[in-house]
Design an enzyme around this catalytic site. Structure first.
Site, PDB file in Angstrom:
ATOM      1  N   CYS A  14      44.319  41.612  41.264  1.00  0.00           N
ATOM      2  CA  CYS A  14      45.584  40.858  41.274  1.00  0.00           C
ATOM      3  C   CYS A  14      45.331  39.399  40.892  1.00  0.00           C
ATOM      4  CB  CYS A  14      46.224  40.947  42.660  1.00  0.00           C
ATOM      5  SG  CYS A  14      47.735  39.979  42.784  1.00  0.00           S
TER       6      CYS A  14
ATOM      7  N   CYS B  16      47.417  36.844  42.916  1.00  0.00           N
ATOM      8  CA  CYS B  16      46.931  36.604  44.277  1.00  0.00           C
ATOM      9  C   CYS B  16      45.674  35.731  44.268  1.00  0.00           C
ATOM     10  CB  CYS B  16      46.573  37.928  44.973  1.00  0.00           C
ATOM     11  SG  CYS B  16      47.693  39.275  44.662  1.00  0.00           S
ATOM     12  N   ASP B  17      44.770  35.978  43.343  1.00  0.00           N
ATOM     13  CA  ASP B  17      43.420  35.395  43.447  1.00  0.00           C
ATOM     14  C   ASP B  17      43.059  34.394  42.349  1.00  0.00           C
ATOM     15  OD1 ASP B  17      43.045  37.031  45.639  1.00  0.00           O
ATOM     16  OD2 ASP B  17      42.232  38.678  44.459  1.00  0.00           O
TER      17      ASP B  17
END
Ligand SMILES: Cc1cc2nc3c(=O)[nH]c(=O)nc-3n(C[C@H](O)[C@H](O)[C@H](O)COP(=O)(O)OP(=O)(O)OC[C@H]3O[C@@H](n4cnc5c(N)ncnc54)[C@H](O)[C@@H]3O)c2cc1C
Length: 313
Positions: free
Chosen positions: A140, A143-144
């Site tokens: 992701c 997200c990261d």
């Protein structure tokens, strides 16, 4: 959310999944005054909520945040009476009507069931991948990505998701290497053009990752050229894997007809092999795999569930 001590809570319609398909099904079932219960799992908004911007969902000419779109879907479904429980379905019994659904916190009966459990990322299944997940291996970018400011990352894959996420990662990373096992991309033309013209993106064609390497976190990838057999180490700080998805349909195995990949077979009415059970979105479609197509299938499944309940009440 519900009283678990009494007998299973009986619902007219239960929707499994809170991605675009599930929340669209919930909206349509709610507007048919069926007061649907969505058992939404652990990913509100579904996969769409994992991406930064969605540019191809109509009605948003300037694009819309993936998470924001999920929240809007939910708000609209709730406005008309849908209820959302973020529980994970752990077991279903579709052999007896009304159908039984067990979750990690309760038990339910449903006169009609709409399955919209979507799909999850496929893993590379190479040494180091599991060990370094969360320590440099990610599925992701939204997200990261932030953790890789000024760092070098690799993206594995050549489809729309891989290229979209590679472009997103250029906001943070100093370099993004796209590793693809073929010499052409599957991604749409506009995305391909953007990636190929981007100064921070480079490509490793005809290449596969054989190992994720590191000590306490990822430091490199062992990459093999599938044409020449040559093996090289690519030093990187993070690797983002976007090589496809498996449907989240294990729960229904042995109870519903599925293809060899576990995609639930539905007819044009979104009916599964059991009357009263409908399936929509990526749980039942491995071809189109878009927010709009999943949402459309969800709406259609709810319309059909409404007809089913009218004819079986
Ligand atoms: C990185 C990325 C970028 C993307 N970008 C775009 C884009 O720009 N445009 C576009 O159109 N599409 C895009 N897609 C594809 C799009 O997100 C999917 O096609 C769409 O989300 C599929 O919707 P769905 O509702 O079928 O399933 P999903 O979105 O996969 O949702 C599944 C839902 O089921 C729930 N669930 C799973 N198992 C259970 C269980 N046992 N019990 C209860 N609930 C369960 C999950 O919590 C989740 O809420 C992208 C996908 C990814 C991964």
């Amino acid at each position: 959310m519900f009283d678990q001590k009494s007998s299973p809570q009986h619902e007219k319609v239960i929707v499994l999944g809170s991605g675009p398909a599930g929340l669209s099904a919930a909206l349509y079932a709610a507007r048919a005054e069926l007061n649907p219960l969505v058992i939404g799992g652990i990913e509100p908004g579904g996969q769409a909520s994992l991406t930064d911007t969605i540019e191809n969902y109509p009605g948003f000419p300037d694009g819309v945040g993936g998470a924001e779109l999920g929240e809007l879907f939910q708000k609209q479904a709730e406005k008309f009476g849908a209820r959302i429980a973020y529980e994970m379905a752990t077991n279903v019994d579709l052999k007896v009507h009304p159908f039984s659904v067990t979750t990690d916190s309760g038990q339910y009966k449903a006169d009609s069931l709409i399955i919209a459990t979507g799909a999850s990322p496929i893993h590379l299944n190479v040494p180091g991948e599991k060990e370094f997940t969360g320590k440099g291996v990610s599925y992701c970018a939204t997200c990261d990505g932030w953790f890789y400011k000024g760092k070098s990352v690799a993206v594995v894959g050549g489809g729309d998701s891989a290229i979209e996420e590679a472009l997103f990662l250029t906001r943070f990373a100093s370099s993004v290497t796209i590793i693809h096992r073929r010499d052409t991309l599957r991604a749409g033309a506009i995305l391909q053009k953007r990636a190929k013209e981007h100064p921070s993106i480079s490509f490793l064609w005809n290449s596969v990752v054989e190992e994720v390497q590191g000590d306490t976190k990822v430091s490199g990838l062992r990459v093999k050229n599938v044409i020449t057999g040559e093996i090289n180490t690519l030093p990187i700080d993070g690797v983002f894997i976007f090589i496809g998805h498996n449907p989240n349909t294990g729960l229904f195995s042995g109870q519903l007809d599925m293809d060899e990949k576990g995609v639930i077979r539905v007819n044009t009415m979104l009916e599964t092999s059991i009357p009263g059970v409908f399936a929509a979105g990526e749980a039942a479609d491995s071809h189109f795999r878009q927010v709009i197509t999943s949402a459309g299938m969800g709406a259609a499944a709810a319309i059909q569930a409404t007809h089913f309940l009218e004819n079986h009440s």
